[in-house]
Every structure is written in C-alpha cells, then in structure tokens.
Design an enzyme around this catalytic site. Sequence first.
Site, PDB file in Angstrom:
ATOM      1  N   LYS A  27      19.448 -13.881  23.178  1.00 39.56           N
ATOM      2  CA  LYS A  27      18.739 -13.610  21.927  1.00 39.56           C
ATOM      3  C   LYS A  27      18.809 -14.814  20.986  1.00 39.56           C
ATOM      4  O   LYS A  27      17.795 -15.258  20.449  1.00 39.56           O
ATOM      5  CB  LYS A  27      19.333 -12.362  21.255  1.00 39.56           C
ATOM      6  CG  LYS A  27      18.603 -11.996  19.975  1.00 39.56           C
ATOM      7  CD  LYS A  27      19.119 -10.681  19.404  1.00 39.56           C
ATOM      8  CE  LYS A  27      18.849  -9.550  20.351  1.00 39.56           C
ATOM      9  NZ  LYS A  27      18.608  -8.251  19.810  1.00 39.56           N
ATOM     10  N   ARG A  97      23.568  -8.543  15.327  1.00 41.97           N
ATOM     11  CA  ARG A  97      23.275  -8.062  16.679  1.00 41.97           C
ATOM     12  C   ARG A  97      24.020  -8.861  17.728  1.00 41.97           C
ATOM     13  O   ARG A  97      24.243 -10.052  17.571  1.00 41.97           O
ATOM     14  CB  ARG A  97      21.794  -8.235  17.016  1.00 41.97           C
ATOM     15  CG  ARG A  97      20.853  -7.407  16.216  1.00 41.97           C
ATOM     16  CD  ARG A  97      19.451  -7.886  16.517  1.00 41.97           C
ATOM     17  NE  ARG A  97      18.522  -7.417  15.532  1.00 41.97           N
ATOM     18  CZ  ARG A  97      17.604  -6.477  15.759  1.00 41.97           C
ATOM     19  NH1 ARG A  97      17.491  -5.937  16.934  1.00 41.97           N
ATOM     20  NH2 ARG A  97      16.798  -6.091  14.803  1.00 41.97           N
ATOM     21  N   GLY A 106      20.578  -2.388  25.051  1.00 46.47           N
ATOM     22  CA  GLY A 106      21.203  -1.208  24.449  1.00 46.47           C
ATOM     23  C   GLY A 106      22.668  -1.017  24.772  1.00 46.47           C
ATOM     24  O   GLY A 106      23.252   0.001  24.431  1.00 46.47           O
ATOM     25  N   MET A 108      25.271  -2.966  23.860  1.00 39.07           N
ATOM     26  CA  MET A 108      26.221  -3.341  22.816  1.00 39.07           C
ATOM     27  C   MET A 108      25.667  -2.931  21.449  1.00 39.07           C
ATOM     28  O   MET A 108      24.554  -2.448  21.340  1.00 39.07           O
ATOM     29  CB  MET A 108      26.518  -4.819  22.906  1.00 39.07           C
ATOM     30  CG  MET A 108      27.317  -5.126  24.169  1.00 39.07           C
ATOM     31  SD  MET A 108      27.811  -6.828  24.289  1.00 39.07           S
ATOM     32  CE  MET A 108      26.277  -7.635  24.532  1.00 39.07           C
ATOM     33  N   ARG A 341      12.452 -12.758  25.073  1.00 38.16           N
ATOM     34  CA  ARG A 341      13.309 -12.977  26.239  1.00 38.16           C
ATOM     35  C   ARG A 341      12.461 -12.788  27.483  1.00 38.16           C
ATOM     36  O   ARG A 341      11.377 -12.193  27.406  1.00 38.16           O
ATOM     37  CB  ARG A 341      14.498 -12.009  26.251  1.00 38.16           C
ATOM     38  CG  ARG A 341      14.084 -10.573  26.307  1.00 38.16           C
ATOM     39  CD  ARG A 341      15.277  -9.638  26.235  1.00 38.16           C
ATOM     40  NE  ARG A 341      14.825  -8.257  26.177  1.00 38.16           N
ATOM     41  CZ  ARG A 341      15.557  -7.248  25.757  1.00 38.16           C
ATOM     42  NH1 ARG A 341      16.777  -7.448  25.353  1.00 38.16           N
ATOM     43  NH2 ARG A 341      15.079  -6.028  25.746  1.00 38.16           N
ATOM     44  N   HIS A 457      14.606   3.527  26.563  1.00 35.49           N
ATOM     45  CA  HIS A 457      15.793   3.152  27.323  1.00 35.49           C
ATOM     46  C   HIS A 457      15.635   3.499  28.799  1.00 35.49           C
ATOM     47  O   HIS A 457      15.855   2.664  29.681  1.00 35.49           O
ATOM     48  CB  HIS A 457      17.010   3.876  26.736  1.00 35.49           C
ATOM     49  CG  HIS A 457      18.269   3.597  27.481  1.00 35.49           C
ATOM     50  ND1 HIS A 457      18.752   4.426  28.454  1.00 35.49           N
ATOM     51  CD2 HIS A 457      19.116   2.548  27.409  1.00 35.49           C
ATOM     52  CE1 HIS A 457      19.866   3.915  28.939  1.00 35.49           C
ATOM     53  NE2 HIS A 457      20.109   2.773  28.319  1.00 35.49           N
ATOM     54  N   SER A 765      26.500 -14.670  68.298  1.00 37.48           N
ATOM     55  CA  SER A 765      25.954 -13.842  67.230  1.00 37.48           C
ATOM     56  C   SER A 765      27.135 -13.151  66.550  1.00 37.48           C
ATOM     57  O   SER A 765      27.899 -12.423  67.202  1.00 37.48           O
ATOM     58  CB  SER A 765      24.978 -12.809  67.804  1.00 37.48           C
ATOM     59  OG  SER A 765      24.478 -12.022  66.757  1.00 37.48           O
ATOM     60  N   CYS A 832      24.368 -10.608  63.218  1.00 36.06           N
ATOM     61  CA  CYS A 832      23.611  -9.379  63.445  1.00 36.06           C
ATOM     62  C   CYS A 832      24.305  -8.154  62.842  1.00 36.06           C
ATOM     63  O   CYS A 832      23.858  -7.041  62.997  1.00 36.06           O
ATOM     64  CB  CYS A 832      23.309  -9.178  64.918  1.00 36.06           C
ATOM     65  SG  CYS A 832      24.785  -9.003  65.913  1.00 36.06           S
ATOM     66  N   TYR A 852      20.106 -18.362  62.341  1.00 35.25           N
ATOM     67  CA  TYR A 852      19.272 -17.237  61.940  1.00 35.25           C
ATOM     68  C   TYR A 852      20.112 -16.051  61.464  1.00 35.25           C
ATOM     69  O   TYR A 852      21.321 -15.991  61.715  1.00 35.25           O
ATOM     70  CB  TYR A 852      18.355 -16.785  63.090  1.00 35.25           C
ATOM     71  CG  TYR A 852      19.100 -16.176  64.262  1.00 35.25           C
ATOM     72  CD1 TYR A 852      19.395 -14.818  64.284  1.00 35.25           C
ATOM     73  CD2 TYR A 852      19.519 -16.960  65.333  1.00 35.25           C
ATOM     74  CE1 TYR A 852      20.096 -14.259  65.337  1.00 35.25           C
ATOM     75  CE2 TYR A 852      20.221 -16.414  66.389  1.00 35.25           C
ATOM     76  CZ  TYR A 852      20.507 -15.064  66.392  1.00 35.25           C
ATOM     77  OH  TYR A 852      21.213 -14.504  67.421  1.00 35.25           O
TER      78      TYR A 852
HETATM   79  C1  PEP Z   1      28.727  -5.706  64.549  1.00 33.34           C
HETATM   80  O1  PEP Z   1      29.825  -5.317  64.908  1.00 33.34           O
HETATM   81  O2  PEP Z   1      28.544  -6.377  63.533  1.00 33.34           O
HETATM   82  C2  PEP Z   1      27.534  -5.353  65.315  1.00 33.34           C
HETATM   83  C3  PEP Z   1      26.357  -5.850  65.001  1.00 33.34           C
HETATM   84  O3  PEP Z   1      27.667  -4.454  66.315  1.00 33.34           O
HETATM   85  P1  PEP Z   1      27.816  -2.880  66.088  1.00 33.34           P
HETATM   86  O4  PEP Z   1      27.509  -2.601  64.658  1.00 33.34           O
HETATM   87  O5  PEP Z   1      26.880  -2.252  67.028  1.00 33.34           O
HETATM   88  O6  PEP Z   1      29.243  -2.669  66.439  1.00 33.34           O
END
Ligand code: PEP
Length: 873
Positions: A27, A97, A106, A108, A341, A457, A765, A832, A852
């Site tokens: 502000k 303020r 809102g 504070m 803002r 709000h 992975s 993963c 990735y």
């Molecule tokens: C993991 O363990 O991160 C994984 C991808 O395998 P899962 O969740 O199937 O054990």
Amino acid sequence: MSAKWVYFFGKDRTEGDGKNKNLLGGKGAGLAEMTSIGIPVPPGFTITTEACVQFYKDNKNYPAGLWDQVLAALATLETAMGKKFGDIENPLLVSVRSGARVSMPGMMDTVLNLGLTDESVKGLAKSSGNERFAYDSYRRFIQMFSDVVLGIGHHQFEHILKDMKNARGVKEDTELNAADMKELVEKYKTLVLSEIGRQFPQDPKEQLKYAIDAVFDSWNNQRAKTYRKINKMSDDWGTAVNVQSMVFGNMGDDCGTGVAFTRDPSTGEKVFFGEYLVNAQGEDVVAGIRTPEPIAKLQTAMPEVFGQLEEVYKKLENHYKDVQDIEFTIERGTLYMLQTRTGKRTARAAVKIAYDMVQEGLIDKRTAVLRVAPEQVDQLLHPMIDTSIKYDIIAKGLPASPGAAVGKAVFSAEDAESWAAQGEKVILVRAETSPEDIGGMHAAQGILTATGGMTSHAAVVARGMGKCCVAGCGAIRINEHQRLFTASGVTIKEGDILTINGSTGEVIVGAAKLIEPELSGEFAEILTWADTFRTLGVRANADTPHDSQVAREFGAEGIGLCRTEHMFFDGNRIDAVREMILADNEEGRRKALAKVKPYQKEDFLGLFTAMEGLPVTIRLLDPPLHEFIPHNDEEIDRVAKASGVSAEHLKAKATELHEFNPMLGHRGCRLGLTYPEIYEMQVYAIFEAACELVKQGKVVKPEVMIPLVGSYKELEILKDMTNEVAQETIARYGVKLDYLVGTMIELPRAALTANEIAEHAQFFSFGTNDLTQTTLGVSRDDAGKFLPIYVEKGIFKEDPFVSIDVSGVGQLVEMGVSKGRSVRPDLKTGICGEHGGDPDSIAFCQKAGLNYVSCSPFRVPVARLAAAHAALK
Ligand code: PEP
Ligand code: MG
C-alpha cells in the site's frame, strides 16, 4: 543517527521508492508511486516494515528515533494540508492502515478519522459546515478505535446505535440528526469509560501512537497468521503502517467511495470493473454492509468524476503494465486515490489478461508466462457443471469466483473446518464472510453468501484461493440459529447436498453433474509459450489408453510411469491373477500367468498406440501380492467359488501372505527376484506388443522400469532377464527396436549407491513417494494422524508427501543424480512421485538437473507452466 523508519509522500515531496514494496509495504509503495506520477493522492507518510520487524525484536518497543520521525512527518503533513492535528478550527484527521509487502485483504486493522476529540470535533463541524457529519465521524471513530485499539467489541456500540434508532422510530443511520449523533458520542464514551476504566483518549498524538501499536500488533493476530500460512507468506516480513490525511466520502450526495479493477478480475475482460457507494466512508464497500452500485452508474451520476477516474485507471495500467485494484474516495466532487495494487484475479482472468496484454504490446511473452501462477491454473482444470442437464435452480447470486462445487451445507466456518477434517465435502453458507472465516473458507469446496458484492470479502478471498464462490445471493434466507436456509420455497438444512456455480451464480439443489475441463484457446496458447521457455520435460503417470489420451491432450511428452498393477485389477483378468497368487508352485503360477499375458499385451498395445512414438515407461509389478486377494468373508466366498478352491484354502493363503509391514515387505523387485516368471511374463507382453506395432510401421519407445531397487545386484539380475527376453522377442519378430532398461530410485540406499546402480541402469526415475516414506521413516498410509499437526507446529513447512522435503529427501535426489551421472554421463533422470506435479518441487527438480517430471494427467498443464517458471526464474 538512527535508521530511517518513516517516509513521507505528498505532491511536493515523496521520499519513498514506489518500487520498494518490501520496505514500504504494497500500500505504501503504491501511494508513493501514484503521488510521484501525478495522480491525486491525499498526502501522508509510511512507517516501514523494518520498523515493525524491529518493534518485535525489541519486545514490542519502538526502535530508537521512530517516534521522533513520526512527529516530524506529522508536522510536514500539517504544513502540506494547512491544518493542525487536534485543531479546534480546522483539524487534520488521518487514517492509519496496515500494509504488508503482499496484500492480505482485511486481515489486519485499520482506523479512520483519527485525530477527533471533544475539541477537534467542533473544528470539523466548523470547517465542514456540517455538524451532523462531524459527530457522525466522531462516533464512527470512537467505535473503530475502541474495537481495534482498546479491544471493546463493535457489537456493543451497534447495540447502542440500534437502541437509539428504535427510540427515534427510524430504520437507517442516515435518519438520525446531529443531536442524535452527539448523544451517541456521549453514550459511546460512557461505554468506553466503563469498559476500560478511563476516558476515551483526548490527545490526538496519543491516539496515533495507540493506533500504530495496534497495526503492528495486528501483524500477529490469529487471522493474519492463518492467512500467511495458507498463502505461504513469511511471518518475518512485518507490516508497514500508513498514516494518511483523511478525505471524506460521507459528506453528502456529491461524495462517495469505491473500489475498482482496471479489468474484470473474474473473466479478464478488458472492461473497467467496480462498485461504489454514494455518501459512504472507507470500509463500507469492502465490508459488504450495504450493497454497492456498479461503477458504470457513476458515469451518469457524476460524469466528471468518472472521466477523471477513467484517466487515472488508464494511466495506472500503462504505468504498472498490469491490472490494478484501486480504492478511491470522492469528496465534494473531487477524486482522490487511496490505493493501487496489483489486482488479484481468477486463473481464467490471469490467462486472458496475460494473453491480451501481449497482443496489446504491453508485455512480452516471457512476462505473460510468469504472470500466470502454476498453482492457480489448476482451477481451469477443475470440473464445470454439465449444462446439458436441467437442474433445480433455487436462487441466483453474483458469479463471484468461477468453477463449480458440490457439497453439504454448513453454516459456520468452524463447522466447515471440522466437517472437512472428517473428510466431508462442504459448502460454507454465510450471510457474509469476515476475515475470521478464513480457515472455514479454505476448508470448504465453495462459498455461498447472501449479501455483499463482487468485491466483498467472500468474493475477493475466494478468487484468491481459486475457490468457487457465489456472493450476494439475496434470494436465500439464512437462519443461522436453526442451521438452514430457504429459497424459492425450498429449505436446505445443514448436511443437505447442494451445488453452486461460481461462473453463473446459480444455487442448485442436490449434486449437479460435473464435467471435465479441456485445454483450449488462450490458455493453450500461453502453455505453448511456456514450452518454449522450459528445459524440463513433462510426462504423465498414466496406466490406460484413456488416461494417456487425456495426458497427451494436456501436452504430456511421454508416460513417465505406468503402474502395471492397476491393469491387473481390470475385468476378468483379476481371476487369473488370483489363480497365479493361489498356485502352490511355479508350474501353477506359469499356467495362470499364461492367461494374464494376452491381457497385458493388449494393455501395452493400447498404451503404445495412444502415445504414438513418445516414450512409455512401464514399471514391472510393484505391490505386495496380498493386495490382490480378498479379505472379507463375502468376497472370499465369491472368489473361492470362481477360482475353484475352498474358502479355507483362500483364507490360509491370505494368512500366509500377511505382512506386518507390507510397504517394507515382499514387494517391488523382490517379487521379480522370488517369482521371476511374473516379471518375465510382463516383459514378454511389453516386447511382443512393441514388436507387433513396429512390424506395422509404428514407432515405439518402451522403457522398462524396475521398482524398489536397493542394491545394484537386484537390478543386474533383472536387467539381464529383461534384455534376454527383449532380444529373443525382437529376433523372433525380426524387427529393429530401441528400448531402455532403468530403475526407480525410491530407497535411500539406492541414492547412496547410485554410482553402482547406474552401471546397470539407462535411466533413473525418482519415486519420491517411497523415497519420502523411507527417508523420513513416515508411513505414506498412516501419516494422516500426525502430519497435519507437524505442519501446524512448523516441524514440516508443508506436507512432505505433497511438496518435496528439499533439505532431506532433496539431498538424496541430488546425490542420486550426481553419483549416477558420474559413471554414466548421459543418464536420463526424472521424477514420478506425486511431487512431479507440485510447482515448488518442480523448481527443485530444475535445480537438481533432472531431465523430466512426470505427474497425473490433469497436472500436466500445471507442470508445463511450473517448469517454465523454474527455468525463467
Ligand atoms: C513412488 O514411490 O514415488 C512411486 C512413484 O511409486 P508408487 O507411488 O507406485 O509407490
Ligand atoms: Mg514407489
């Protein structure tokens, strides 16, 4: 010399740097910046966030020099305004303020009309020529100051006001005259005396000091803390305090106050958007107490002011090159800006605005991509109501925050929190929300309010949270006491299911059918811009051709994890799988596996076909076998009959397979090593499917992944088996096929010995679900009992299964990458676990040098954007 704690802003002298939000707060920075570009702003001064931080460090004492600097700035302000604090002729009044570096709407406290005393109120009456106005301002000030600073609840004052209105036989405050206001002031002061045992402070400087203290204190009130936690803001920033000369929107019908956005914050449409109230002060609009007029009406009501306002908003947008959320006051036909803002916006609006601003030449594509928050676009990927079906619509309010939500009605924020904690999906129904409701709003699927406008709000907070909200739904009659509401003759009681549509404002009885969103238009375009900036690949975790298709539509560049066990449950094959598990020897298992194999091959044909030449990582069977056999008597009987064995035999088998700690038991590659025929069958199915497609002229890129490896020897054996089967199959089909064999890194030992493992793996992975579980020694399935408390106590900043524990698990990931690459420089690495779709974790993956991330199909757009942000930041 003490440090500089106070920065003045005014037409002839602006000390602060309007870009320095960290020091001046959002502000304060906005006020300094507007002043310096020649926009009309009432002058004032900002006490820095550093002063607040120091205040807390010094045990809530003012740092050296602060008060003197405040007094000096006050003197400058008096000169600038030609008025004196506490003056009996023409008093200077100020607002006080808060203003943190990131706005916390809102959360504070604010005090208006400060400087009014028994003496100066007479001065205000004189200078304004309006006694009623002066005493109205005074009684408002006493109430606000008492509430915020002295801790006397505002309802006590409202009680007195109500009694007065009853006594006079009037409905509205505006029907009370000057004498009534004077009497109110006396009654309020008597209340203060009886509550705190001393007079309402009559020294304006003392009032100011109290108010500054209160703003500093409000940084650590419960709702501010909750807000910061939800929005991942640091507790260490502190708030600035803005002391600004008052202008009055409540001096008559040529006065008013309003809030507006330079573009529609809900849709992103390029239209000036906002609301105002005639003859009203400060917080009246935001608080949702009176329902305001749309800004377009101002064009006819006060054309000149509207013209000025238009000029200002265009100037501001051009200056900041982003949507601005502004507050203004009109005092006797003159416009004053009180705040600007960056406007909070829905995901839909963020995308449209970023896209439009590139087309308008205001910003470049890089800026546009950075303007759309990855966490936020998740909203665009949320279900909408299927409008091809007719619903029982009982009311319509304002479409305050888009999307749709289905849940059970609850009538208080506490209930919303406690019901949600029990796993219930709830819709929070309130007359209006206030900052205290923040926790309940967060817990609810959606929010429905009876009063308040698009900038109330509820609306502002819900949009910020990306939560569906219908606001100002006047057609619903709420009975909070009985926990129900009625509309169109229908009664919805606590626990009844309803649907709200935040895109249309509709309230629907029962659960509407929701449909999945698709990726198109401007959003798709911005994602293609994001793709040009990111260096991380984005794949999906998908187990079926359908999921693969969705993932590809969302832009996945391959499958990073196909969990083959999910295929085992499908259709008839579960019987054959169970037969395999129940078999007493290898021969019996092989017989049953022969029945499973054609299904598996079909599965892989479908996956490879859907992915059209993109890499597909297939993980061999991972879970313990007992997961496939039934455990309750009824199911046992059914399966026993179907598989031609006795129920006793099945039960005995279940007992035999029982493990005390199955997550650390007979699972992952341990299955492949003890029952090689299972993995063998899977590998045959993979390569037969791949070779068949290659024969048809298709491109296939299989990547076989071995789970839960802790020693290179496990991988060595299973990799050799895989290569043997693959080579034999490829030769049998007489085709050419490239493939990879790699492993998951999901045990600490795998990360620690990644150099040994990489000798046998073409890719890693990181399975960060198991890696988190095994590194922290926290069961992924049982953590719900204590993790939330750990997060609450700050032991974990966030749930480590949601956002990667960078300092712990992160070290193992970094070690895995560097040790792996030390022996195999071209080692491909990905993630993963669930973290692959979490923006903070993605930023970590970028730093760790992964190739990735892989996440669930619906998170793919989020990951594409987050990867671009990670690369650009
Ligand atoms: C993991 O363990 O991160 C994984 C991808 O395998 P899962 O969740 O199937 O054990
Ligand atoms: Mg795992």
